[in-house]
Design a protein around this motif. Structure first.
Motif, short mmCIF file in Angstrom:
data_model
loop_
_atom_site.label_atom_id
_atom_site.label_comp_id
_atom_site.label_asym_id
_atom_site.label_seq_id
_atom_site.Cartn_x
_atom_site.Cartn_y
_atom_site.Cartn_z
N GLY A 304 0.77 -1.15 -0.15
CA GLY A 304 -0.09 0.01 0.13
C GLY A 304 0.72 1.35 -0.06
O GLY A 304 0.32 2.28 0.15
N GLY A 305 2.23 1.15 0.11
CA GLY A 305 2.97 2.25 -0.04
C GLY A 305 3.09 3.03 -1.44
O GLY A 305 2.57 2.34 -2.43
N ASP A 306 3.95 3.97 -1.62
CA ASP A 306 4.06 4.73 -2.89
C ASP A 306 5.32 3.54 -3.48
O ASP A 306 6.07 2.87 -3.07
N HIS A 321 1.33 6.64 -6.35
CA HIS A 321 1.12 7.00 -4.99
C HIS A 321 0.17 6.03 -4.12
O HIS A 321 -1.09 5.80 -4.73
N ALA A 322 0.56 5.45 -3.12
CA ALA A 322 -0.36 4.59 -2.29
C ALA A 322 -0.84 3.48 -3.00
O ALA A 322 -2.11 3.59 -3.15
N SER A 324 -1.60 -0.46 -4.05
CA SER A 324 -1.95 -1.88 -3.43
C SER A 324 -1.77 -3.03 -4.74
O SER A 324 -2.75 -2.75 -5.76
#
Length: 375
Positions: A304-306, A321-322, A324
Motif C-alpha cells: 500500500g506504499g508509494d 502513490h499509495a 496496492s
C-alpha cells in the motif's frame, strides 16, 4: 452588549413623557415682567432640546440595531467571494491513457492454481483470452506461465526464469539436490544444469548463465550455472543476491529483512564485478520490478506504499502513490511491475494501471498480472 430593543423602548418612554410635560396650559407672557411666570420659558427650551436629542439618539439606536453583526453562533447571510478572492489551485499533471498500438500479455490463476493468459490490446484496452496459454505445465508440475515476447509464445515459467533473448526458460525439480533444467524454446531440448547434487536456489538468468545462491560453510555465496550444462563456479563476491536484470544481479543485503528494517538495494555489475549501493531508505522497501532501462522499481514502506523508480544511484522518481498490488492464489508474485518502452505496468487490486511521468492511470478492470511487456 445591551439589548438595543430595550434601549429603544426606554427612549420612547422618555420621549412620550417629555411630550406629556409639554401639554399643560399654554404659558402667558407678562407684559410687565422680564421673565415667564413660573419658569415655563426655561422649561420649554429644555424640553425642546431634549426632544431633539431623543429623536437623534432614537434614530442612531435604530441604525445600530439594523446594521450590527449578529452574535457568534447565530445564522447570518454569507456572500460568495469574488473571483479575485478565490485563487485557482496549481495544475496537477494529468495521467496518460495509452494511445500506442500494442498488446499487453496478462496471466492469472484460479483457486486451484490453474493458470490462464490473454491480452489487453491498445488503444482501447480491449481484452481477449488466449487459449494457447491454458494448460501449460513444466515437467516438474509447476503451472506459472509467462509470455516469451521475442519468440511470441507462452512458456510454463515465471518471467524471472525466462532469458532476455527469449531462447531459454528454466524449471527446477528435486534430485539429490535442487536439479535445474534449461529448455530451448525453439527445439524443446532439455539440458540439466551443473550442480544437481547441491541445493542451489536459482533466481534468474541471462542469455548464457543461470545465477543461484548456495548455502555453505562460511555463509551463502553466488554461483554461475552455464546454460549448456558445463561446470558451475562460484563468483568471488559477498552479499545476498535475489534478481537478475540488465547485465547485473541485485540484492538487499540479506535473504529476509525484519519488519521495519532499513532498506538497502545493491547492484553487482557482472561485467566489471563491482558493487554499487543503488537505493537506501531509513524504513522498509520491496523491489517490485524493473523499467525498460533496467532501473529498479521499489515499493516504499510495505504493502500500500508509494511506488518509485531509481534511474541512477540515489535518484528516485514517483511511479504511483499509495498503491496496492493484486494478489493471486499464491499471494503477490515476485516483481509484479513490468517496465517497457511505453511506461510501467502495475497490476492493482482493482484493475490494471499504467504509469508514465509519475502519474498512474487505471487502464482496465482486469485483475491479472503482466506476463511480459506491451508489444
Amino acid at each position: 452588549m445591551p439589548d438595543h430593543d430595550s434601549i429603544e423602548q426606554r427612549l420612547k418612554d422618555f420621549y412620550h413623557g417629555s411630550r406629556a410635560a409639554m401639554t399643560g396650559p399654554v404659558p402667558r407672557w407678562d407684559s410687565t415682567a422680564a421673565r415667564v411666570k413660573h419658569g415655563w420659558g426655561r422649561q420649554l427650551i429644555f424640553a425642546g432640546a431634549a426632544a431633539v436629542f431623543i429623536v437623534a439618539v432614537f434614530a442612531g439606536a435604530r441604525y445600530l440595531r439594523l446594521n450590527q453583526s449578529p452574535p457568534a453562533g447565530q445564522n447570518q447571510a454569507v456572500t460568495s467571494p469574488t473571483a479575485e478572492a478565490s485563487p485557482t489551485p496549481p495544475p496537477t499533471p494529468k495521467p496518460s491513457i495509452l494511445s500506442a498500438s500494442c498488446k499487453l500479455p496478462l496471466s492469472w490463476g484460479d483457486a486451484t492454481g490453474h493458470m490462464s493468459g490473454g491480452f489487453v490490446s491498445f488503444p482501447g484496452a480491449s481484452f481477449a483470452p488466449d487459449s494457447s496459454a491454458s494448460g501449460l505445465s513444466n515437467p516438474f508440475g509447476g503451472t506459472w506461465i509467462s509470455y516469451d515476447t521475442p519468440m511470441r509464445r507462452w512458456v510454463p515459467a515465471d518471467r524471472l526464469l525466462v532469458s532476455p533473448d527469449g531462447a531459454t526458460w528454466l524449471y527446477g525439480t528435486l534430485h539429490l539436490g535442487n536439479e535445474y533444467h534449461a529448455v530451448d524454446v525453439r527445439t524443446g531440448a532439455d539440458t540439466t544444469l551443473s550442480g544437481s547434487d547441491k541445493f542451489f536456489h536459482v533466481f534468474g538468468l541471462d542469455s548464457k548463465y543461470a545465477y543461484a545462491m548456495l548455502d555453505s560453510t562460511g555463509g551463502s555465496h553466488l554461483w554461475r550455472l552455464p546454460l549448456d550444462g558445463s561446470v558451475a563456479y562460484q563468483l568471488k563476491v559477498n552479499g545476498s543476491w535475489q534478481f537478475v536484470n540488465g547485465g547485473a544481479v541485485w540484492g538487499t543485503g540479506s535473504a529476509s529483512l525484519p519488519v521495519g528494517a532499513p532498506f538497502s538495494l545493491q547492484r553487482l555489475d557482472l561485467l566489471h564485478n563491482t558493487i554499487t549501493t543503488w537505493v537506501q531508505m531509513s524504513g522498509p522497501g520491496t523491489l517490485v520490478g524493473f523499467d525498460a532501462n533496467g532501473a529498479p522499481i521499489v515499493q516504499v514502506g510495505g504493502p500500500g506504499g508509494d511506488i518509485i523508480v531509481a534511474p541512477t544511484p540515489g535518484e528516485q522518481r514517483l511511479v504511483a502513490h499509495a498503491f496496492s498490488f493484486a494478489k493471486g492464489p499464491d499471494g503477490i508474485p515476485q516483481l509484479p511491475a513490468v517496465g517497457d518502452a511505453y511506461g510501467i505496468w502495475l497490476p492493482g487490486a482493482d484493475g490494471l494501471y499504467f504509469s508514465v511521468n509519475g502519474a498512474a492511470t487505471k487502464q482496465s478492470d482486469i485483475q491479472a498480472v503482466p506476463a511480459g511487456p506491451c508489444s
